[in-house]
Design an enzyme around this catalytic site. Sequence first.
Site, PDB file in Angstrom:
ATOM      1  N   LYS A 187      25.121  -4.238  -2.538  1.00  0.00           N
ATOM      2  CA  LYS A 187      26.765  -4.029  -2.814  1.00  0.00           C
ATOM      3  C   LYS A 187      27.317  -3.274  -1.631  1.00  0.00           C
ATOM      4  O   LYS A 187      28.611  -3.141  -1.489  1.00  0.00           O
ATOM      5  CB  LYS A 187      26.952  -3.313  -4.026  1.00  0.00           C
ATOM      6  CG  LYS A 187      26.284  -3.962  -5.186  1.00  0.00           C
ATOM      7  CD  LYS A 187      26.776  -3.020  -6.551  1.00  0.00           C
ATOM      8  CE  LYS A 187      26.037  -3.551  -7.717  1.00  0.00           C
ATOM      9  NZ  LYS A 187      26.087  -2.543  -8.801  1.00  0.00           N
ATOM     10  N   ARG A 195      11.467   3.944   2.445  1.00  0.00           N
ATOM     11  CA  ARG A 195      11.238   3.028   3.950  1.00  0.00           C
ATOM     12  C   ARG A 195      12.386   2.416   4.024  1.00  0.00           C
ATOM     13  O   ARG A 195      13.082   1.862   3.152  1.00  0.00           O
ATOM     14  CB  ARG A 195      10.305   2.139   3.517  1.00  0.00           C
ATOM     15  CG  ARG A 195       9.872   0.749   4.364  1.00  0.00           C
ATOM     16  CD  ARG A 195       8.652   0.107   4.025  1.00  0.00           C
ATOM     17  NE  ARG A 195       7.449   0.951   4.521  1.00  0.00           N
ATOM     18  CZ  ARG A 195       6.279   0.297   4.626  1.00  0.00           C
ATOM     19  NH1 ARG A 195       5.970  -0.957   4.379  1.00  0.00           N
ATOM     20  NH2 ARG A 195       5.240   0.903   4.871  1.00  0.00           N
ATOM     21  N   ARG A 228       0.698  -1.079   0.146  1.00  0.00           N
ATOM     22  CA  ARG A 228      -0.149   0.072  -0.071  1.00  0.00           C
ATOM     23  C   ARG A 228       0.896   1.253  -0.053  1.00  0.00           C
ATOM     24  O   ARG A 228       0.534   2.248  -0.781  1.00  0.00           O
ATOM     25  CB  ARG A 228      -0.898   0.102   1.246  1.00  0.00           C
ATOM     26  CG  ARG A 228      -2.417  -0.558   1.127  1.00  0.00           C
ATOM     27  CD  ARG A 228      -2.936  -1.151   2.236  1.00  0.00           C
ATOM     28  NE  ARG A 228      -1.990  -2.248   2.778  1.00  0.00           N
ATOM     29  CZ  ARG A 228      -2.152  -3.495   2.232  1.00  0.00           C
ATOM     30  NH1 ARG A 228      -3.104  -3.831   1.594  1.00  0.00           N
ATOM     31  NH2 ARG A 228      -1.070  -4.441   2.641  1.00  0.00           N
ATOM     32  N   THR A 229       1.618   1.310   0.735  1.00  0.00           N
ATOM     33  CA  THR A 229       2.423   2.534   1.059  1.00  0.00           C
ATOM     34  C   THR A 229       3.327   3.163  -0.216  1.00  0.00           C
ATOM     35  O   THR A 229       3.131   4.083  -0.845  1.00  0.00           O
ATOM     36  CB  THR A 229       3.550   2.469   1.914  1.00  0.00           C
ATOM     37  OG1 THR A 229       2.937   2.114   3.221  1.00  0.00           O
ATOM     38  CG2 THR A 229       4.194   3.802   2.099  1.00  0.00           C
ATOM     39  N   HIS A 267       5.798   5.966  11.375  1.00  0.00           N
ATOM     40  CA  HIS A 267       5.473   6.007   9.804  1.00  0.00           C
ATOM     41  C   HIS A 267       4.233   7.151   9.660  1.00  0.00           C
ATOM     42  O   HIS A 267       3.260   6.827   9.652  1.00  0.00           O
ATOM     43  CB  HIS A 267       4.296   4.550   9.981  1.00  0.00           C
ATOM     44  CG  HIS A 267       4.113   4.047   8.336  1.00  0.00           C
ATOM     45  ND1 HIS A 267       4.154   5.016   7.300  1.00  0.00           N
ATOM     46  CD2 HIS A 267       3.744   2.966   8.007  1.00  0.00           C
ATOM     47  CE1 HIS A 267       3.734   4.027   6.191  1.00  0.00           C
ATOM     48  NE2 HIS A 267       3.581   3.021   6.599  1.00  0.00           N
TER      49      HIS A 267
HETATM   50  C1  NCD Z   1       2.268  -0.984   8.068  1.00  0.00           C
HETATM   51  C2  NCD Z   1       3.660  -0.836   8.202  1.00  0.00           C
HETATM   52  O1  NCD Z   1       4.378  -1.006   6.973  1.00  0.00           O
HETATM   53  O2  NCD Z   1       4.230  -0.443   9.079  1.00  0.00           O
HETATM   54  N1  NCD Z   1       1.669  -0.910   6.784  1.00  0.00           N
HETATM   55  C3  NCD Z   1       1.376   0.074   5.954  1.00  0.00           C
HETATM   56  O3  NCD Z   1       2.144   0.621   5.544  1.00  0.00           O
HETATM   57  N2  NCD Z   1       0.434   0.167   5.479  1.00  0.00           N
HETATM   58  C4  NCD Z   1       1.540  -1.835   9.062  1.00  0.00           C
HETATM   59  C5  NCD Z   1       2.238  -3.304   8.974  1.00  0.00           C
HETATM   60  O4  NCD Z   1       3.075  -3.726   8.098  1.00  0.00           O
HETATM   61  O5  NCD Z   1       1.849  -4.135   9.858  1.00  0.00           O
END
Ligand code: NCD
Length: 312
Positions: A84, A105, A55-56, A133
């Site tokens: 690397k 991320r 999703r993100t 997040h």
């Molecule tokens: C979350 C995350 O990556 O922290 N997911 C997300 O970004 N929608 C929650 C999770 O992974 O449980």
Amino acid sequence: MNKKTRNLISIRDITRKDLEEMLALGQRIMECPGEYKDVCRGKKLATLFFESSTRTRLSFEAAMIELGGNVLGFSSADSSSAAKGESVSDTVRTVSFYADIIAMRHPKEGAPKAACTRTEVPVINAGDGGHFHPTQTLTDLLTIKTEKGRLGSMVIGLCGDLCFGRTVHSLIEAMSEYPGNEFILISPEELRAPDYIRMILDKSGCSWREVRKMEEVMEDLDVLYMTRVQRERFFNEEDYARLKDTYILDAEKLIPAKPDLCIMHPLPRVNEISVVVDDDPRACYFRQALCGKYIRMALIMTLLGLEKEMRR
Ligand code: NCD
């Protein structure tokens, strides 16, 4: 937003006023997405994902595409020069020559913060380890605002892995700023929220408490935020196996709940919400995933300073 806040590393990087404006912009975009289709023409977003995501990453990319911009990036550390041995700072410094804005991320807490010191391009933290997040929180706030019409005066239950679940950490940071909110942290002893989050709650003056069972508090909640046990952050598989099914929300547990309860989950779900709950009108988690795209459109516009142009 001023120059100083062009990165989004923690939700506290955004002032309350800027946050309200961004949510209002997210709501306008949600109503008339077509009006924003050329706002980012000629701009590029890089998504640097050193850790897995559906999703993100895809909502960031969809957001930029719907704004008329382009996207580039990678979806795992294995397919980047991290494999690397390149440092995150060097990667980000290089990518800033190719893109106007970066969403990143990383499994290490603090990596996006360290990376943004090496570039002038806005850097967005799309999740750093078990820490924060903030863009999920923007998504959650837009969802709550849309579903409930307000962000304050609510009883919010947060359930599951409150130790490693970064989404709840950022959400608590944000929601504890709104008056009248009360937090109920529902977790097993081993997965309690870390001290720094409990300190934030203490400082905020909001009322909060910890319980072990969701049944104890179900009837009081306005929002129930479920989370997955974060397997990838566990030190051993036995602990994960023991804790993973501590909470399973099903139709029976929802019997005493309010008729306008907002059931949320950042997703992905594993077992913690039974699929039968999906048909309950109070289940907001897929609508929440859609809000993620609209608020990221608003965020990209804001960090690129393009939201003002739309107002002219
Ligand atoms: C979350 C995350 O990556 O922290 N997911 C997300 O970004 N929608 C929650 C999770 O992974 O449980």
